[in-house]
Design a protein around this motif. Sequence first.
Motif, short mmCIF file in Angstrom:
data_model
loop_
_atom_site.label_atom_id
_atom_site.label_comp_id
_atom_site.label_asym_id
_atom_site.label_seq_id
_atom_site.Cartn_x
_atom_site.Cartn_y
_atom_site.Cartn_z
N LEU A 1 0.83 -1.19 0.00
CA LEU A 1 0.00 0.00 0.00
C LEU A 1 0.87 1.25 0.00
O LEU A 1 2.04 1.20 0.41
N PRO A 2 0.33 2.40 -0.43
CA PRO A 2 1.08 3.65 -0.33
C PRO A 2 1.41 3.97 1.13
O PRO A 2 0.70 3.54 2.05
N PRO A 3 2.48 4.73 1.37
CA PRO A 3 2.84 5.09 2.76
C PRO A 3 1.72 5.79 3.51
O PRO A 3 1.58 5.60 4.73
N SER A 4 0.90 6.56 2.82
CA SER A 4 -0.18 7.27 3.49
C SER A 4 -1.23 6.31 4.05
O SER A 4 -2.05 6.70 4.88
N LEU A 5 -1.20 5.05 3.60
CA LEU A 5 -2.17 4.05 4.06
C LEU A 5 -1.50 2.92 4.82
O LEU A 5 -2.12 1.88 5.05
N GLY A 6 -0.25 3.11 5.22
CA GLY A 6 0.40 2.14 6.08
C GLY A 6 1.53 1.38 5.46
O GLY A 6 2.44 0.92 6.16
N GLY A 7 1.50 1.16 4.14
CA GLY A 7 2.60 0.51 3.46
C GLY A 7 2.63 -1.00 3.50
O GLY A 7 3.47 -1.62 2.86
N GLU A 8 1.69 -1.65 4.24
CA GLU A 8 1.72 -3.10 4.30
C GLU A 8 1.19 -3.72 3.01
O GLU A 8 0.69 -3.03 2.13
N SER A 9 1.31 -5.04 2.90
CA SER A 9 0.88 -5.74 1.70
C SER A 9 -0.65 -5.81 1.64
O SER A 9 -1.31 -6.09 2.64
N PHE A 10 -1.19 -5.61 0.45
CA PHE A 10 -2.63 -5.72 0.25
C PHE A 10 -3.12 -7.15 0.47
O PHE A 10 -4.29 -7.38 0.76
N PHE A 11 -2.20 -8.11 0.34
CA PHE A 11 -2.58 -9.51 0.55
C PHE A 11 -3.02 -9.77 1.99
O PHE A 11 -3.66 -10.77 2.27
N ALA A 12 -2.68 -8.88 2.90
CA ALA A 12 -3.17 -9.02 4.27
C ALA A 12 -4.68 -8.80 4.34
O ALA A 12 -5.33 -9.26 5.29
N ALA B 1 -8.04 -22.76 0.83
CA ALA B 1 -6.58 -22.68 0.82
C ALA B 1 -6.12 -21.23 0.89
O ALA B 1 -5.15 -20.90 1.60
N SER B 2 -6.80 -20.33 0.16
CA SER B 2 -6.41 -18.92 0.17
C SER B 2 -6.56 -18.32 1.56
O SER B 2 -5.67 -17.60 2.05
N LEU B 3 -7.67 -18.60 2.22
CA LEU B 3 -7.91 -18.04 3.55
C LEU B 3 -6.92 -18.62 4.56
O LEU B 3 -6.44 -17.89 5.46
N LEU B 4 -6.59 -19.89 4.43
CA LEU B 4 -5.64 -20.51 5.35
C LEU B 4 -4.26 -19.91 5.18
O LEU B 4 -3.59 -19.55 6.17
N LEU B 5 -3.79 -19.78 3.92
CA LEU B 5 -2.47 -19.20 3.68
C LEU B 5 -2.43 -17.74 4.10
O LEU B 5 -1.41 -17.27 4.64
N GLN B 6 -3.50 -17.02 3.87
CA GLN B 6 -3.54 -15.62 4.28
C GLN B 6 -3.44 -15.49 5.80
O GLN B 6 -2.72 -14.63 6.32
N HIS B 7 -4.13 -16.36 6.51
CA HIS B 7 -4.09 -16.31 7.98
C HIS B 7 -2.69 -16.64 8.49
O HIS B 7 -2.22 -16.02 9.46
N ARG B 8 -2.04 -17.58 7.86
CA ARG B 8 -0.69 -17.94 8.31
C ARG B 8 0.33 -16.85 8.00
O ARG B 8 1.25 -16.60 8.77
N ALA B 9 0.18 -16.20 6.85
CA ALA B 9 1.12 -15.15 6.47
C ALA B 9 0.87 -13.85 7.23
O ALA B 9 1.82 -13.12 7.55
N PHE B 10 -0.39 -13.57 7.55
CA PHE B 10 -0.74 -12.33 8.25
C PHE B 10 -1.68 -12.67 9.41
O PHE B 10 -2.90 -12.40 9.35
N PRO B 11 -1.16 -13.24 10.47
CA PRO B 11 -2.03 -13.73 11.56
C PRO B 11 -2.78 -12.64 12.29
O PRO B 11 -3.81 -12.90 12.91
N ASN B 12 -2.29 -11.40 12.25
CA ASN B 12 -2.93 -10.32 12.99
C ASN B 12 -3.83 -9.45 12.13
O ASN B 12 -4.33 -8.43 12.59
N ALA B 13 -4.01 -9.84 10.87
CA ALA B 13 -4.86 -9.05 9.96
C ALA B 13 -5.90 -9.98 9.36
O ALA B 13 -5.57 -10.93 8.68
#
Length: 558
Positions: free
Chosen positions: A118-129, A288-300
């Motif tokens: 994401l742009p810095p004004s919106l935090g910069g983290e990955s949209f995949f979260a 599978a997508s939801l499981l991998l997303q949860h493992r990669a970004f457990p707090n989001a």
Amino acid sequence: MPMAPTVTNMQKKPVTVRLPKLPNRWNFVLQGWPDTAGPPVLQPKQDTTRPRASCPHATSRSTAFSFQVVLGAGVVFGVPFGLFYRLILFHFYVRGSFLLDTGLLASLMYHATPALNLPPSLGGESFFAFHVAPILMLVSAASTLLPFSMPQVFAGFVGLCHGLLALAVYWLLVEGHGGRRGWPLALAVLASVAFACNGLALDIARFPHFETFAAASLLLFFVALVLEHRLVAVACFLLAVATREDVGLHAFGFLAVWATVNRFRRVPWRETIWIAGFAIAGLAWSAASLLLQHRAFPNASSFVRVYLGDPPLSHLSAPLVATRLAGWLWLHPAIILPAIAAAIWARRSHNPHVIVGYVACIPWALLHVLAASELAGWMVGYYGYPFLVAMAWPWLAVRIRRRQDPAAPVLAMPSASLLAMVALSLLPLGRTYDPGRISLPAAFLQAPSAALQARTDRGIAAIVAARPALGRLVVDNSVAALRPWAFARTEVAGWSDQPPDTVVFFSEGFDAERLRAVTDLPGHYAIPGTELRISTDRPAQTMQALGFTQSERVQAGW
């Protein structure tokens, strides 16, 4: 008295027995055999007529038919593409858009990082979260090869979504319902373009998002599956599930209800096996997508943030649910009226397949009634995108019924009935969610010129370069949406309460009223030929040094 001839003194001549002419234009000749033993042999008579394809008149008719269909497809795709391309540019450059979500999504489709940061004004983290959306990576990769600006790429993507919606319906009407030439073809073109501009599609376009691509790909998938173009169905299915992590669940819902109706109607299993296979694939992809997303970004977790709440379901109350249900009647006539029409159609035609699309969307609707987010709770904007597929489903249902029972009645005027359904969705009832204040049809007709776009882009670039001389700068969301990577979060209106030295906004932008009311900013300027406005406490000499001359100063009407 002469004696009767015997077999031995008879002349041995072949005996020919002609059979009646068969429907397939073969004449068979039964030939006798005087000296040989064995059964008679059926030999085809030579057909001296030329094949149909060799007839010059037939060839010209076939070529004309193909040309008409292809020309119609070009119109069906091109008209919605052009209309919604212009709408998005109007949203960016004339009315003024917003950083969330228009500017954010546009930035992810234009020269983005592989992780979709994401742009810095919106935090910069990955949209995949937030969403598993590989389709954005493909669009971003394509943008590096295209000579277009960020708003133009996003506008092209939205135009593509609506063009594909129209193309899916056109394919169904032409091949599935026989509207291949003459006035049925012309009516199919009109109905397909109208479907891309139905009431729900316009509601979604007023809060531009990328989920319409999932609806268009799903609809293309279902049309290909019903018409038994399975390779095309696989390709469209992959595009659909690549749009977002939950699209596989939507595919599973539609296919599961379809298979259930087939089961109750005792349709042979061989006709349902492909339906079941794709349903399982969609469910597996989303899981599978939801499981991998949860493992990669457990707090989001978008599901927790938007739907479940924290603590889970703590936001729910009986008055809240009752209010939302009542509000739905006011906010969603474009969904409710076509759903009622589909239910009546299913009842009168004794065809339960007609209502499959809307039944499949019931869990999605209930999820939103109970959602923690206010926008999701009202299901405004893009949240209703699965209902785009449900609206077109009755015409799939008629084709499904005909395939299962060739004696089933044919839909007399499929394009006319589709136009009637679209008209229902466009009735001026209820209230429209329109945060960007996109007026229609003005947005289709008053798109910004290329010169206006270029002047606006240059003006914002000059403001970014002059930031040190402007003091504490605050821009409205409409400005930040055009350059999401150029501004810090504290420089976007609404993120900080500190008094600014300079504010920049669109004349009718998202934050125009708030920034125009800021006091102690006596200098008012406009960038010529654009909607950009500047209020500042910087001296006139400083503004002149930055390129703003006294003649460009706004004296009245600020």
